[in-house]
Motif scaffolding. Sequence first.
Motif, PDB file in Angstrom:
ATOM      1  N   THR A   1     -34.298  23.281 -28.594  1.00 51.02           N
ATOM      2  CA  THR A   1     -35.273  23.983 -27.768  1.00 51.02           C
ATOM      3  C   THR A   1     -34.586  25.130 -27.028  1.00 51.02           C
ATOM      4  OG1 THR A   1     -36.992  23.789 -26.080  1.00 51.02           O
ATOM      5  CG2 THR A   1     -35.029  22.465 -25.749  1.00 51.02           C
ATOM      6  N   ASN A   2     -35.263  26.259 -26.939  1.00 50.29           N
ATOM      7  CA  ASN A   2     -34.802  27.413 -26.161  1.00 50.29           C
ATOM      8  C   ASN A   2     -33.335  27.766 -26.403  1.00 50.29           C
ATOM      9  OD1 ASN A   2     -37.359  27.601 -24.964  1.00 50.29           O
ATOM     10  ND2 ASN A   2     -36.798  26.118 -23.407  1.00 50.29           N
ATOM     11  N   GLY A   3     -32.907  27.779 -27.652  1.00 50.69           N
ATOM     12  CA  GLY A   3     -31.536  28.160 -27.973  1.00 50.69           C
ATOM     13  C   GLY A   3     -30.499  27.105 -27.672  1.00 50.69           C
ATOM     14  N   LYS A   4     -30.930  25.890 -27.364  1.00 53.89           N
ATOM     15  CA  LYS A   4     -29.989  24.803 -27.079  1.00 53.89           C
ATOM     16  C   LYS A   4     -30.169  23.683 -28.093  1.00 53.89           C
ATOM     17  CE  LYS A   4     -29.488  25.549 -22.156  1.00 53.89           C
ATOM     18  NZ  LYS A   4     -28.112  25.654 -21.797  1.00 53.89           N
ATOM     19  N   ILE A   5     -29.064  23.008 -28.379  1.00 56.57           N
ATOM     20  CA  ILE A   5     -29.065  21.846 -29.262  1.00 56.57           C
ATOM     21  C   ILE A   5     -28.604  20.645 -28.443  1.00 56.57           C
ATOM     22  CG2 ILE A   5     -28.018  20.782 -31.294  1.00 56.57           C
ATOM     23  CD1 ILE A   5     -27.522  23.670 -32.315  1.00 56.57           C
ATOM     24  N   PHE A   6     -29.394  19.585 -28.455  1.00 61.58           N
ATOM     25  CA  PHE A   6     -29.043  18.345 -27.780  1.00 61.58           C
ATOM     26  C   PHE A   6     -28.814  17.282 -28.855  1.00 61.58           C
ATOM     27  CE2 PHE A   6     -31.645  20.824 -24.964  1.00 61.58           C
ATOM     28  CZ  PHE A   6     -31.048  20.680 -23.721  1.00 61.58           C
ATOM     29  N   ALA A   7     -27.635  16.680 -28.876  1.00 63.87           N
ATOM     30  CA  ALA A   7     -27.316  15.626 -29.833  1.00 63.87           C
ATOM     31  C   ALA A   7     -26.899  14.385 -29.060  1.00 63.87           C
ATOM     32  CB  ALA A   7     -26.196  16.061 -30.769  1.00 63.87           C
ATOM     33  N   VAL A   8     -27.452  13.235 -29.421  1.00 67.88           N
ATOM     34  CA  VAL A   8     -27.128  11.990 -28.727  1.00 67.88           C
ATOM     35  C   VAL A   8     -26.628  10.950 -29.726  1.00 67.88           C
ATOM     36  CG1 VAL A   8     -28.721  12.355 -26.826  1.00 67.88           C
ATOM     37  CG2 VAL A   8     -29.492  11.137 -28.852  1.00 67.88           C
ATOM     38  N   GLY A   9     -25.755  10.079 -29.217  1.00 64.34           N
ATOM     39  CA  GLY A   9     -25.209   9.019 -30.051  1.00 64.34           C
ATOM     40  C   GLY A   9     -24.303   8.117 -29.242  1.00 64.34           C
ATOM     41  N   THR A  10     -23.305   7.551 -29.913  1.00 67.98           N
ATOM     42  CA  THR A  10     -22.401   6.612 -29.268  1.00 67.98           C
ATOM     43  C   THR A  10     -21.027   6.659 -29.925  1.00 67.98           C
ATOM     44  OG1 THR A  10     -22.034   4.297 -28.689  1.00 67.98           O
ATOM     45  CG2 THR A  10     -23.187   4.720 -30.748  1.00 67.98           C
ATOM     46  N   ASN A  11     -20.010   6.260 -29.165  1.00 69.43           N
ATOM     47  CA  ASN A  11     -18.677   6.120 -29.747  1.00 69.43           C
ATOM     48  C   ASN A  11     -18.387   4.651 -30.061  1.00 69.43           C
ATOM     49  OD1 ASN A  11     -18.127   4.916 -27.294  1.00 69.43           O
ATOM     50  ND2 ASN A  11     -16.571   6.381 -26.655  1.00 69.43           N
ATOM     51  N   GLY A  12     -19.418   3.836 -30.007  1.00 73.92           N
ATOM     52  CA  GLY A  12     -19.290   2.411 -30.258  1.00 73.92           C
ATOM     53  C   GLY A  12     -19.198   1.596 -28.976  1.00 73.92           C
ATOM     54  N   VAL A  13     -18.914   2.277 -27.853  1.00 80.70           N
ATOM     55  CA  VAL A  13     -18.793   1.603 -26.560  1.00 80.70           C
ATOM     56  C   VAL A  13     -19.757   2.211 -25.546  1.00 80.70           C
ATOM     57  CG1 VAL A  13     -17.218   1.036 -24.665  1.00 80.70           C
ATOM     58  CG2 VAL A  13     -16.366   1.071 -27.018  1.00 80.70           C
ATOM     59  N   THR A  14     -19.780   3.536 -25.470  1.00 81.39           N
ATOM     60  CA  THR A  14     -20.627   4.207 -24.486  1.00 81.39           C
ATOM     61  C   THR A  14     -21.537   5.226 -25.164  1.00 81.39           C
ATOM     62  OG1 THR A  14     -18.936   5.893 -24.081  1.00 81.39           O
ATOM     63  CG2 THR A  14     -18.922   3.983 -22.626  1.00 81.39           C
ATOM     64  N   ALA A  15     -22.655   5.529 -24.503  1.00 80.98           N
ATOM     65  CA  ALA A  15     -23.579   6.547 -24.985  1.00 80.98           C
ATOM     66  C   ALA A  15     -22.968   7.926 -24.791  1.00 80.98           C
ATOM     67  CB  ALA A  15     -24.893   6.454 -24.230  1.00 80.98           C
ATOM     68  N   LYS A  16     -23.304   8.843 -25.704  1.00 78.32           N
ATOM     69  CA  LYS A  16     -22.780  10.211 -25.640  1.00 78.32           C
ATOM     70  C   LYS A  16     -23.926  11.210 -25.755  1.00 78.32           C
ATOM     71  CE  LYS A  16     -18.433   9.170 -25.550  1.00 78.32           C
ATOM     72  NZ  LYS A  16     -17.462   9.700 -24.625  1.00 78.32           N
ATOM     73  N   LEU A  17     -23.832  12.316 -25.011  1.00 75.53           N
ATOM     74  CA  LEU A  17     -24.774  13.413 -25.084  1.00 75.53           C
ATOM     75  C   LEU A  17     -23.978  14.687 -25.207  1.00 75.53           C
ATOM     76  CD1 LEU A  17     -27.558  14.846 -24.758  1.00 75.53           C
ATOM     77  CD2 LEU A  17     -27.169  14.753 -22.292  1.00 75.53           C
ATOM     78  N   PHE A  18     -24.289  15.489 -26.218  1.00 77.66           N
ATOM     79  CA  PHE A  18     -23.629  16.776 -26.408  1.00 77.66           C
ATOM     80  C   PHE A  18     -24.698  17.852 -26.340  1.00 77.66           C
ATOM     81  CE2 PHE A  18     -21.077  13.625 -28.592  1.00 77.66           C
ATOM     82  CZ  PHE A  18     -19.822  13.877 -28.042  1.00 77.66           C
ATOM     83  N   ILE A  19     -24.400  18.924 -25.592  1.00 76.73           N
ATOM     84  CA  ILE A  19     -25.329  20.037 -25.447  1.00 76.73           C
ATOM     85  C   ILE A  19     -24.636  21.303 -25.918  1.00 76.73           C
ATOM     86  CG2 ILE A  19     -26.750  21.377 -23.864  1.00 76.73           C
ATOM     87  CD1 ILE A  19     -26.721  18.905 -21.990  1.00 76.73           C
ATOM     88  N   GLY A  20     -25.248  21.974 -26.872  1.00 76.15           N
ATOM     89  CA  GLY A  20     -24.710  23.226 -27.388  1.00 76.15           C
ATOM     90  C   GLY A  20     -25.674  24.363 -27.121  1.00 76.15           C
ATOM     91  N   THR A  21     -25.135  25.566 -26.987  1.00 80.54           N
ATOM     92  CA  THR A  21     -25.937  26.755 -26.735  1.00 80.54           C
ATOM     93  C   THR A  21     -25.714  27.755 -27.859  1.00 80.54           C
ATOM     94  OG1 THR A  21     -25.678  26.424 -24.368  1.00 80.54           O
ATOM     95  CG2 THR A  21     -26.412  28.584 -25.075  1.00 80.54           C
ATOM     96  N   ARG A  22     -26.800  28.366 -28.316  1.00 86.33           N
ATOM     97  CA  ARG A  22     -26.689  29.392 -29.351  1.00 86.33           C
ATOM     98  C   ARG A  22     -25.911  30.585 -28.799  1.00 86.33           C
ATOM     99  NH1 ARG A  22     -31.984  31.681 -30.522  1.00 86.33           N
ATOM    100  NH2 ARG A  22     -32.491  29.628 -31.246  1.00 86.33           N
ATOM    101  N   LYS A  23     -24.972  31.069 -29.597  1.00 81.78           N
ATOM    102  CA  LYS A  23     -24.174  32.235 -29.171  1.00 81.78           C
ATOM    103  C   LYS A  23     -24.758  33.498 -29.726  1.00 81.78           C
ATOM    104  CE  LYS A  23     -19.862  29.769 -28.783  1.00 81.78           C
ATOM    105  NZ  LYS A  23     -18.508  29.683 -29.173  1.00 81.78           N
TER     106      LYS A  23
END
Length: 91
Positions: free
Chosen positions: A69-91
């Motif tokens: 949305t709005n030039g951003k990418i949100f990806a969610v998942g896990t490393n097997g122990v904790t939840a992870k959220l990664f946010i990227g911005t279009r360059k």
Amino acid sequence: MLFRSNKEWQEVVGDSLGMKIDIKGDKKTGEIVAVGRVNTILHWNGVKWKNIGEKISNEINNLQSVYITNGKIFAVGTNGVTAKLFIGTRK
């Protein structure tokens, strides 16, 4: 990998996205993002695929969902122990 045919996106089976778990597209920009196991974040810019997840973390993360949305990418998942959220911005 996806291709556009008759105004519809269709998935090509048996390609390099074998590790993908979720895939989303943005109709306005034509961008497509797929996420999956082992830090996989693949971005289609309308011309070619690029793995933008190669350097997101020094640990192995299995990504399960993506949202664009709005030039951003949100990806969610896990490393097997904790939840992870990664946010990227279009360059």
